[in-house]
Write a protein that holds these residues in place. Structure first.
Motif, short mmCIF file in Angstrom:
data_model
loop_
_atom_site.label_atom_id
_atom_site.label_comp_id
_atom_site.label_asym_id
_atom_site.label_seq_id
_atom_site.Cartn_x
_atom_site.Cartn_y
_atom_site.Cartn_z
N ARG A 104 0.85 -1.19 0.00
CA ARG A 104 0.00 0.00 0.00
C ARG A 104 0.89 1.23 0.00
NH1 ARG A 104 -4.63 -0.31 4.06
NH2 ARG A 104 -5.10 1.62 2.96
N PRO A 105 1.12 1.81 -1.19
CA PRO A 105 2.02 2.97 -1.29
C PRO A 105 1.61 4.14 -0.41
CG PRO A 105 1.52 2.12 -3.46
CD PRO A 105 0.65 1.39 -2.50
N ASP A 106 0.30 4.34 -0.22
CA ASP A 106 -0.15 5.45 0.61
C ASP A 106 0.29 5.27 2.06
OD1 ASP A 106 -1.86 3.22 0.65
OD2 ASP A 106 -3.57 4.40 1.39
N LYS A 107 0.19 4.07 2.58
CA LYS A 107 0.62 3.80 3.96
C LYS A 107 2.14 3.91 4.10
CE LYS A 107 -3.31 2.79 5.91
NZ LYS A 107 -3.85 3.56 7.03
N ILE A 108 2.85 3.42 3.08
CA ILE A 108 4.32 3.49 3.12
C ILE A 108 4.77 4.95 3.08
CG2 ILE A 108 6.44 2.90 1.87
CD1 ILE A 108 4.99 0.31 0.99
N THR A 109 4.09 5.77 2.27
CA THR A 109 4.42 7.19 2.18
C THR A 109 4.16 7.89 3.52
OG1 THR A 109 3.86 7.17 -0.16
CG2 THR A 109 3.97 9.31 0.89
N GLU A 110 3.07 7.52 4.18
CA GLU A 110 2.79 8.09 5.50
C GLU A 110 3.89 7.71 6.50
OE1 GLU A 110 -1.13 7.09 6.93
OE2 GLU A 110 -2.06 7.74 5.05
N MET A 111 4.33 6.47 6.43
CA MET A 111 5.40 6.01 7.31
C MET A 111 6.68 6.80 7.06
SD MET A 111 7.06 2.22 7.79
CE MET A 111 5.55 1.44 8.30
N VAL A 136 3.57 13.68 1.75
CA VAL A 136 2.29 13.02 1.56
C VAL A 136 1.62 13.48 0.27
CG1 VAL A 136 0.00 12.68 2.57
CG2 VAL A 136 2.02 12.72 4.04
N GLU A 137 1.83 14.72 -0.14
CA GLU A 137 1.23 15.24 -1.35
C GLU A 137 1.78 14.58 -2.61
OE1 GLU A 137 1.77 19.43 -1.31
OE2 GLU A 137 0.65 19.71 0.53
#
Length: 138
Positions: A104-111, A136-137
């Motif tokens: 999940r790229p979105d979760k990895i980016t948040e991390m 995040v953007e």
């Protein structure tokens, strides 16, 4: 020391044809059991290839997330390497990846954003909240 024609013929029959006339054959009459260690080696090789592929995929996602902060000099080269290593290791060892769930790229980016904040706090910079929102953007 000299091998006669008869001895050669006996040896040939025992060796090639499997005849046990005369002396016992040095070759076994049944095939050897399958080599299980080679199957385990292949399995380990496949596991290693899978691990490397997943880690490579995770690293690509992390690279994209770290690109903007690094180019804007919000994080140093050492920070980049440290965050990369920590995030790839943590995501790979998570239960979702081990179960085979998709990344999940979105979760990895948040991390990654959280790790950037932590790195900036550790360095004593007060502007860590703005930098994480830029990640995040992207």
């Amino acid at each position: 020391g000299c091998v006669t024609k008869d001895k050669w013929k006996q040896w040939y029959q025992r060796r090639v044809r499997g005849s046990t006339r005369g002396k016992k054959s040095t070759t076994p009459s049944h095939p050897p059991p399958p080599n299980h260690s080679s199957a385990k080696k292949e399995e380990k090789t496949l596991d290693l290839a899978y691990k490397q592929k997943v880690q490579h995929d995770i690293a690509n996602i992390v690279k994209m997330a770290l690109k903007i902060p690094f180019k804007k000099r919000k994080i140093s080269k050492d920070d980049y390497k440290s965050i990369m290593k920590q995030v790839v290791q943590k995501v790979y060892e998570s239960r979702q990846v081990k179960r085979g769930d998709p990344l999940r790229p979105d979760k990895i980016t948040e991390m990654v954003a959280v790790y950037i904040k932590q790195t900036q706090k550790r360095k004593g910079k007060g502007e860590g909240t703005e930098n994480a929102s830029e990640v995040v953007e992207s």
